[in-house]
Design a protein around this motif. Structure first.
Motif, PDB file in Angstrom:
ATOM      1  N   GLU A 143       0.830  -1.200   0.000  1.00  0.00           N
ATOM      2  CA  GLU A 143       0.000   0.000   0.000  1.00  0.00           C
ATOM      3  C   GLU A 143       0.870   1.258   0.000  1.00  0.00           C
ATOM      4  N   ARG A 144       0.306   2.320  -0.558  1.00  0.00           N
ATOM      5  CA  ARG A 144       1.010   3.595  -0.588  1.00  0.00           C
ATOM      6  C   ARG A 144      -0.009   4.734  -0.551  1.00  0.00           C
ATOM      7  N   LEU A 145       0.488   5.931  -0.202  1.00  0.00           N
ATOM      8  CA  LEU A 145      -0.357   7.113  -0.054  1.00  0.00           C
ATOM      9  C   LEU A 145       0.255   8.267  -0.848  1.00  0.00           C
ATOM     10  N   GLN A 152       4.148   7.950  -0.672  1.00  0.00           N
ATOM     11  CA  GLN A 152       4.866   7.427   0.484  1.00  0.00           C
ATOM     12  C   GLN A 152       4.419   5.994   0.739  1.00  0.00           C
ATOM     13  N   ASP A 153       5.290   5.188   1.312  1.00  0.00           N
ATOM     14  CA  ASP A 153       4.946   3.824   1.673  1.00  0.00           C
ATOM     15  C   ASP A 153       3.990   3.839   2.854  1.00  0.00           C
ATOM     16  N   GLY A 154       2.944   2.993   2.806  1.00  0.00           N
ATOM     17  CA  GLY A 154       1.967   2.931   3.892  1.00  0.00           C
ATOM     18  C   GLY A 154       0.888   3.988   3.744  1.00  0.00           C
ATOM     19  N   LEU A 155      -0.221   3.804   4.475  1.00  0.00           N
ATOM     20  CA  LEU A 155      -1.365   4.709   4.352  1.00  0.00           C
ATOM     21  C   LEU A 155      -1.443   5.758   5.445  1.00  0.00           C
ATOM     22  N   LEU A 156      -0.772   5.568   6.567  1.00  0.00           N
ATOM     23  CA  LEU A 156      -0.776   6.581   7.619  1.00  0.00           C
ATOM     24  C   LEU A 156       0.137   7.723   7.191  1.00  0.00           C
ATOM     25  N   HIS A 254      -0.580   1.494  15.242  1.00  0.00           N
ATOM     26  CA  HIS A 254       0.843   1.621  15.511  1.00  0.00           C
ATOM     27  C   HIS A 254       1.341   2.966  15.006  1.00  0.00           C
ATOM     28  N   ALA A 255       1.841   3.761  15.929  1.00  0.00           N
ATOM     29  CA  ALA A 255       2.396   5.066  15.573  1.00  0.00           C
ATOM     30  C   ALA A 255       3.741   4.893  14.887  1.00  0.00           C
ATOM     31  N   PRO A 256       4.155   5.871  14.080  1.00  0.00           N
ATOM     32  CA  PRO A 256       5.484   5.791  13.459  1.00  0.00           C
ATOM     33  C   PRO A 256       6.565   5.621  14.514  1.00  0.00           C
ATOM     34  N   GLY A 257       7.514   4.749  14.222  1.00  0.00           N
ATOM     35  CA  GLY A 257       8.602   4.493  15.158  1.00  0.00           C
ATOM     36  C   GLY A 257       8.335   3.355  16.110  1.00  0.00           C
ATOM     37  N   ASP A 258       7.105   2.803  16.106  1.00  0.00           N
ATOM     38  CA  ASP A 258       6.781   1.661  16.965  1.00  0.00           C
ATOM     39  C   ASP A 258       7.510   0.430  16.426  1.00  0.00           C
ATOM     40  N   GLU A 259       8.486  -0.069  17.185  1.00  0.00           N
ATOM     41  CA  GLU A 259       9.299  -1.186  16.708  1.00  0.00           C
ATOM     42  C   GLU A 259       8.518  -2.488  16.648  1.00  0.00           C
ATOM     43  N   GLY A 370       8.466   8.704  -5.521  1.00  0.00           N
ATOM     44  CA  GLY A 370       8.193   8.110  -4.227  1.00  0.00           C
ATOM     45  C   GLY A 370       7.991   6.615  -4.303  1.00  0.00           C
ATOM     46  N   ALA A 371       7.142   6.094  -3.452  1.00  0.00           N
ATOM     47  CA  ALA A 371       6.907   4.653  -3.370  1.00  0.00           C
ATOM     48  C   ALA A 371       6.384   4.125  -4.701  1.00  0.00           C
ATOM     49  N   PRO A 372       6.755   2.891  -5.057  1.00  0.00           N
ATOM     50  CA  PRO A 372       6.353   2.333  -6.349  1.00  0.00           C
ATOM     51  C   PRO A 372       4.881   1.940  -6.368  1.00  0.00           C
ATOM     52  N   PRO A 373       4.308   1.707  -7.564  1.00  0.00           N
ATOM     53  CA  PRO A 373       2.917   1.235  -7.646  1.00  0.00           C
ATOM     54  C   PRO A 373       2.697   0.030  -6.749  1.00  0.00           C
TER      55      PRO A 373
END
Length: 510
Positions: A143-145, A152-156, A254-259, A370-373
């Motif tokens: 997924e990408r946004l 960007q990678d991810g939807l958040l 999960h917030a960014p940076g959550d390992e 940015g992030a690929p298709p």
């Protein structure tokens, strides 16, 4: 929106759009508004158990009845193909979805769904762990946004300030706290219902977020998107229970940076959840009676009578059954029943209209940096378009082919009339306009666009819906009639529909 308010016309120097409506026949469902035809010459039919509705709940019910030794089962559906909102489509010989397009890996409470997936060969147990067939898990990139002019990678959305990041973390903690203190499950019937749940269900998700100071625009857009994606309505319309349930019944937030964060794996196929629907319906083909519009259900002393209109031959059928399972939306069940129970009469649910569009392209689209298709592609800031998936993403054929995109639009209730009345070309133009910011060359690369409309696609969990005593009452036997639909959970996902169907079969055979 009126037909004239939609985008209109053609693009200069481009051929007219090729496409049309596919997948649903709204005029068939609207026969319920018309007077009943004379039943004096109706063709007599019978079955021990008659199921009205061949969506996921109806198919699950029939499957479970057969597992319990009940083989005299008939399933009616108004469409020519079983599967309900999980049906698929073909465009230029390629499979694509017209409705539900993925299934999250089921949690421990979704026992019936896990058993189904195990029997279909999608998962097996090895040393006490679930081992999933990776061919059916979403391939990377998932997924990408599109945001700030790039993918960007991810939807958040990436945090644009320390305050946004702090709010991401605070919301993550609140979800984890709700999981610990209240408990959430999918299907929701497996979770206890407490005063804390009821308090959440009494207010909108947006109001709850305001109370907790969660006002960062990027967080609010993302949570709004999640609500529209799963419930068909924004955060100021769905309940706070529903908004938290979206995360707390799955893998949290999960917030960014959550390992500890891992992208939620999902099962998906080129045709979406039609892959599942077709495997549910195939063994039931002798029992499927499609192109039948149920018109009236009447409980009698020795059984139940169902009047159904056989569309191809334009004739009425009179079915008699020992038991009937209404695997339809509850508002449809209320119209069908000659004498609906008090719980059904008291229940009022809102349903979201949806539009899906499959776009066959001639060549790959020019992409932003940015992030690929990816499989799922979403544009930040959109309030109607939920994004699109590439139906070819899961294809194992290495031969290069242009993408086949399936776009999803969650529409407000006010646009249901336009969805029914406006020509498909105007809705196609509206889809292309929503996709233009990310793909300005889409129109010139478009070979065909097929659209599918769902006037009442999913139940919206508005405040008070999940708490309604009527929902619990309708899961219990109602004489010779049982109910099986995701509406019983107050919202619409595969896990709820499948479990409702299995449960109705147990009610009928108990």
């Amino acid at each position: 929106m009126t037909a004239g308010a939609l985008a209109s016309g053609c693009t200069p120097d481009l051929p007219p759009l090729q496409g049309g409506w596919v997948g649903t026949h709204p005029e068939r469902g609207h026969r319920l508004r018309e007077p009943l035809p004379s039943a004096s010459t109706a063709t007599p039919r019978q079955a021990h158990v008659l199921i009205v509705g061949a969506g996921i709940a109806g198919l699950a019910c029939a499957r479970e009845l057969q597992r319990r030794g009940v083989d005299d089962v008939a399933i009616l559906d108004l469409e020519p193909t079983a599967g309900g909102n999980s049906r698929g489509h073909q465009l230029a010989g390629a499979r694509c979805p017209i409705g539900a397009h993925y299934l999250p890996l089921p949690g421990p409470e979704a026992r019936e769904v896990y058993q189904l997936l195990e029997e279909l060969g999608l998962v097996r147990q090895q040393l006490g762990r679930a081992m999933w067939d990776e061919r059916h898990l979403c391939h990377s990139p998932q997924e990408r946004l599109f945001i700030d002019g790039a993918w960007q990678d991810g939807l958040l959305p990436a945090a644009d300030s320390p305050d946004t990041l702090a709010q991401y973390r605070r919301f993550s903690n609140l979800v984890a706290e709700a999981q610990r203190q209240l408990g959430f499950a999918m299907p929701t019937r497996r979770a206890r219902w407490t005063p804390g749940h009821a308090a959440l269900d009494a207010q909108t998700f947006a109001a709850w977020l305001d109370q907790h100071g969660l006002t960062a625009p990027r967080l609010r857009w993302y949570l709004d998107y999640c609500c529209r994606d799963d419930f068909g309505a924004p955060a100021d319309t769905v309940s706070a229970w529903a908004g938290l349930h979206y995360f707390a019944s799955r893998h949290g937030f999960h917030a960014p940076g959550d390992e500890t964060a891992e992208r939620e794996p999902v099962l998906t196929w080129p045709e979406g959840n039609a892959w599942l629907a077709e495997r549910l319906s195939q063994p039931l083909h002798p029992h499927l009676h499609l192109d039948r519009v149920a018109l009236q259900v009447s409980e009698e002393r020795e059984g139940v009578e169902v009047l159904a209109w056989q569309v191809p031959e334009q004739r009425l059928e009179r079915w008699r059954a020992r038991h009937v399972v209404l695997a339809t939306p509850l508002f449809v069940a209320r119209r069908l029943l000659r004498t609906p129970p008090a719980a059904l009469q008291s229940l009022r649910q809102q349903h979201a209209p949806w539009l899906t569009a499959n776009l066959l392209l001639r060549e790959p689209l020019i992409d932003h940096p940015g992030a690929p298709p990816s499989w799922d592609n979403v544009s930040h800031g959109s309030t109607r378009l939920l994004g699109y998936v590439n139906a070819r993403h899961q294809a194992l054929d290495p031969t290069p082919q242009p993408p086949l995109l399936t776009a999803y639009l969650a529409l407000p209730d006010s646009q249901r009339g336009a969805l029914l009345q406006a020509p498909w070309q105007q809705w196609a133009d509206a889809v292309l306009a929503d996709l233009a910011p990310t793909h300005p060359d889409l129109r010139e690369q478009l070979a065909r666009i097929d659209l599918c409309r769902f006037g009442h696609a999913m139940s919206i969990p508005t405040p008070g819906t999940r708490s309604a005593a009527a929902l619990q009452a309708l899961t219990q036997p109602q004489g010779r009639i049982a109910f099986a639909h995701s509406d019983l959970a107050g919202y619409s996902v595969f896990e709820e529909a499948y479990t409702a169907g299995v449960s109705a079969a147990r009610v009928v055979t108990s």
